[in-house]
Design an enzyme around this catalytic site. Sequence first.
Site, short mmCIF file in Angstrom:
data_model
loop_
_atom_site.label_atom_id
_atom_site.label_comp_id
_atom_site.label_asym_id
_atom_site.label_seq_id
_atom_site.Cartn_x
_atom_site.Cartn_y
_atom_site.Cartn_z
N SER A 223 12.82 -26.03 -27.19
CA SER A 223 12.30 -27.54 -26.57
C SER A 223 10.94 -27.28 -25.90
O SER A 223 10.06 -27.01 -26.71
CB SER A 223 13.35 -28.05 -25.81
OG SER A 223 13.27 -29.37 -25.47
N ASP B 214 18.08 -33.30 -34.97
CA ASP B 214 17.59 -32.89 -33.49
C ASP B 214 17.26 -34.33 -32.80
O ASP B 214 16.67 -34.99 -33.28
CB ASP B 214 16.66 -31.91 -33.56
CG ASP B 214 16.59 -31.37 -32.09
OD1 ASP B 214 16.49 -31.99 -31.05
OD2 ASP B 214 16.37 -30.29 -31.96
N HIS C 32 20.46 -30.35 -30.38
CA HIS C 32 19.23 -29.88 -30.01
C HIS C 32 19.00 -28.55 -30.14
O HIS C 32 19.77 -28.03 -29.22
CB HIS C 32 18.77 -30.54 -28.61
CG HIS C 32 17.41 -30.26 -27.98
ND1 HIS C 32 16.35 -30.30 -28.83
CD2 HIS C 32 17.06 -30.03 -26.67
CE1 HIS C 32 15.41 -29.99 -27.86
NE2 HIS C 32 15.75 -29.73 -26.85
#
Length: 527
Positions: A236, A465, A493
Amino acid sequence: MMRFSGASRTATALLAATLIASACSATGDADHSTDGSRPADPPAATQAGEAATKAPSAALAPFYTQKIQWTPCKDNFQCGRLAVPLDYANPGGERIQISVVRLPATGAQRVGSILLNPGGPGGSGIAYARAAKTVLSPAVLSRFDTVGFDPRGVGQSSPVRCLSGPELDKFIGLDGTPDSSAEVAALAKGAKDFAEGCEARSAKLLPHVGTADAARDMDVLRAALGDQGLTYLGKSYGTYLGAVYADLFPKKIRAMVLDGAIDPSLPPVPSVNAAQARGFEVAFRSFLADCFKESSCPFAGRNTDMAQSQLANLLKAADQHPLRNNTGDGRKIDESWTTLGIVTALYDKRSWPVLRAALGQAFRGDGTTLLKLADILVDRDQNGTYSNQTEANMAVNCVDHPYPHKISAYEEAARAAQKESPLFGSYVMWGSLPCEYWPVKPTGTDKPLKAAGAPPILVVGTQRDPATPYEWAKALATQLSSGVLLSYDGDGHTAYRTGSTCIDQAVDRYVISLTAPSNGTLCPKVT
């Protein structure tokens, strides 16, 4: 009200599993403390990049040659502190301490260290490393010391502080989808109060919590660990931290995995926020397709459009009449807390059973489970205390990127996002509003990062995602001069260690043997 740069799905899934088992929330093992102050302005990125291709300057030598003093700290981990300059432009000035944890390699064929970052910005790398047996494969754990650190401004590393627990409750509960001038004014006041709270409590730190400084700290840590080249797994926001590091220190990389990638060339308003809102809409539709297969699915009928309308009606109703809160803490489960709860479970397919149950309760007027899910995302404990994740998230974003400084720009962007993403568009777009009132100017810019001269960098993208849309992974892999794209036909994710043997084997082979998969490799959906 927050911007979803994204915490790792691993932490979210683990905590949601706790909800399934015990119907109560939990938070990560972050070992929070509140020590120290923070840095002063970094030199320009181009200057830092030039410096990174040479040996450290004499002024930085004491930092690069330091040895971390490790002490045992629970479950075979070792804890230590790393000294770094408060201001890299003035290395002889004040120092701060970065908190670090290490789990030694379990096997005899040790390669070196692997540094982890779970995302955020604001996520604790210390808490993430403590989940090493879930985060990394046995093969990697055998060959590498697992190292986690809280980036400057986060957790145990000179944390930014802005608001008290009750003040954060109020801030997060602000109406994030204003539909009148009075509601816009109330949201603006809350955003301004947040920014002023950060200035009052962390003024010395705010100009210097940017990702470029965190990347410089990471290179000092690499040297202190004795690694000639950095081995790194970032998820991320951690992909942005990794890409910035690669652009500054391309010759100092051994292996770098960027999973759930962020496109560094996009401005946050409107582009990043609009894409994230679209991502959550896609994730919700995937959740619905799965939900319709279950007898416990709480939606009337088995039609996507009808279900989306049913959820939209729930959010509107919560905006007018908050859902019931059985926790006893007095919070009103309004539209914002309800939305946060839904978003939390969309991070990981393994949380979908919790979301089914939570929405079934919400349709009957009870928002308690959604509130507990929301608490996971904002890292709020049952006693009403928060980590500094929300504050650090905003502080890093506001200094990393230029933001509009006219509220009309947010209004226009929110209207456009709402048309494209009716459930989440307006809410996500307004989440960046505190940056309009931020007391320091941004030091970062939105531009492609090339990392010219770096060895192959593995960029992993998940096609559905919610928080870091797949298109960003494709963009980052193209921008990086040595980017290699590994794709996963999946939901949730990030991809590594979330159920795909294909992804796990490709990442492990690259990390251990430096053999990257072919660019464009697609791993199939796990059924």
